[in-house]
Design an enzyme around this catalytic site. Structure first.
Site: not given
Ligand code: GRF
Length: 199
Positions: A64, A106-108, A142, A144
Site C-alpha cells: 500500500r 472530501n465529500t461524504h 481517517g 470521513d
Molecule cells: C458521492 O455521493 C460521494 O460522496 C460518495 O459516492 C458518491 C459518488 O458519486 N462517496 P459520483 O461518482 O460523484 O457520481
C-alpha cells in the site's frame, strides 16, 4: 486554482465541477482526474472534457505505501492547489497526505459524524433518521472524519430506498461541492484547530 479530482465511480460530482469550471469567473480548472480503477464512467467524463487522467490500482503495487507514493507523485506532477475526493474509494496514506497539507477535501453523503463509510444512505435508512445530508470536510487521514467545511441537510422520504435517498443527497452534494470549491479557489481557506475558514 488548479484542481485534481479523485474518483472511483460514476463521477457526477466530477461532472458538476467540470461544468462549473467552464465559466472563467468560477476561478478554477480541473487539471487532472485520478482514479484507483479503470472502466468507470468518471474517466469517460474527464476524457470528454479533455482532462488528463491517471489510474493507479493498489493491486499493481507490492504494498500500500508504494501505491500511495506512486499516486502522490502522479498528482504532484500537476501542481494542484486543491485536491478533491469525489466518490474516491481509497484512503490516502501518510506520504500522500504529507505532500499536500491542508489541500485535500472530501465529500461524504451523510451528516458527519453520522454514518461514515461506504454505505451511508443505506445506514441512515436502517437507523430510521428523518434527516440526513452531505458533508464536505478537509481530509485528515481517517475515514470521513476531518474538519468540517460545509454540510447540507436532506430529508428522508417514507418511500425511500438506499438508491433514491442517495440520489437525493447527491443533488445537494453537487451544489455544496461546486459552491465551496469555487469559494476556496477564489478566496482561499485556512484550517486551525479543526476549524476551516473559507474566505
Ligand atoms: C458521492 O455521493 C460521494 O460522496 C460518495 O459516492 C458518491 C459518488 O458519486 N462517496 P459520483 O461518482 O460523484 O457520481
Amino acid at each position: 486554482a488548479r484542481l485534481v479530482v479523485f474518483v472511483s465511480g460514476s463521477g457526477t460530482n466530477l461532472q458538476a465541477l467540470l461544468d462549473a469550471c467552464r465559466d472563467p469567473a468560477y476561478g478554477a480548472r480541473v487539471v487532472a482526474v485520478g482514479a484507483d480503477r479503470d472502466g468507470i464512467a468518471a474517466l469517460g467524463r474527464a476524457a470528454a472534457a479533455g482532462v488528463p487522467t491517471f489510474v493507479h490500482r493498489v493491486k499493481d503495487y507490492p504494498d500500500r505505501p508504494s501505491w500511495d507514493r506512486a499516486i502522490r507523485d502522479a498528482t504532484a506532477a500537476y501542481e494542484p492547489d486543491l485536491l478533491i475526493c469525489a466518490g474516491f474509494m481509497k484512503l490516502f496514506g501518510v506520504d500522500f497526505m504529507a505532500a499536500f497539507p491542508e489541500r485535500i477535501i472530501n465529500t461524504h453523503p451523510a451528516l458527519s459524524p453520522a454514518f461514515p463509510g461506504m454505505h451511508s444512505a443505506r445506514d441512515a435508512l436502517e437507523y430510521g433518521v428523518k434527516v440526513t445530508g452531505c458533508t464536505l470536510f478537509a481530509v485528515a487521514g481517517g475515514i470521513d472524519d476531518g474538519p468540517v467545511i460545509a454540510q447540507r441537510a436532506v430529508p428522508v422520504e417514507d418511500d425511500d430506498d438506499a438508491d433514491t435517498l442517495h440520489e437525493r443527497i447527491k443533488v445537494a452534494e453537487r451544489a455544496m461541492l461546486v459552491e465551496y470549491v469555487g469559494r476556496m479557489a477564489r478566496g482561499g481557506w485556512s484550517i486551525t484547530d479543526r476549524k476551516v475558514t473559507v474566505r
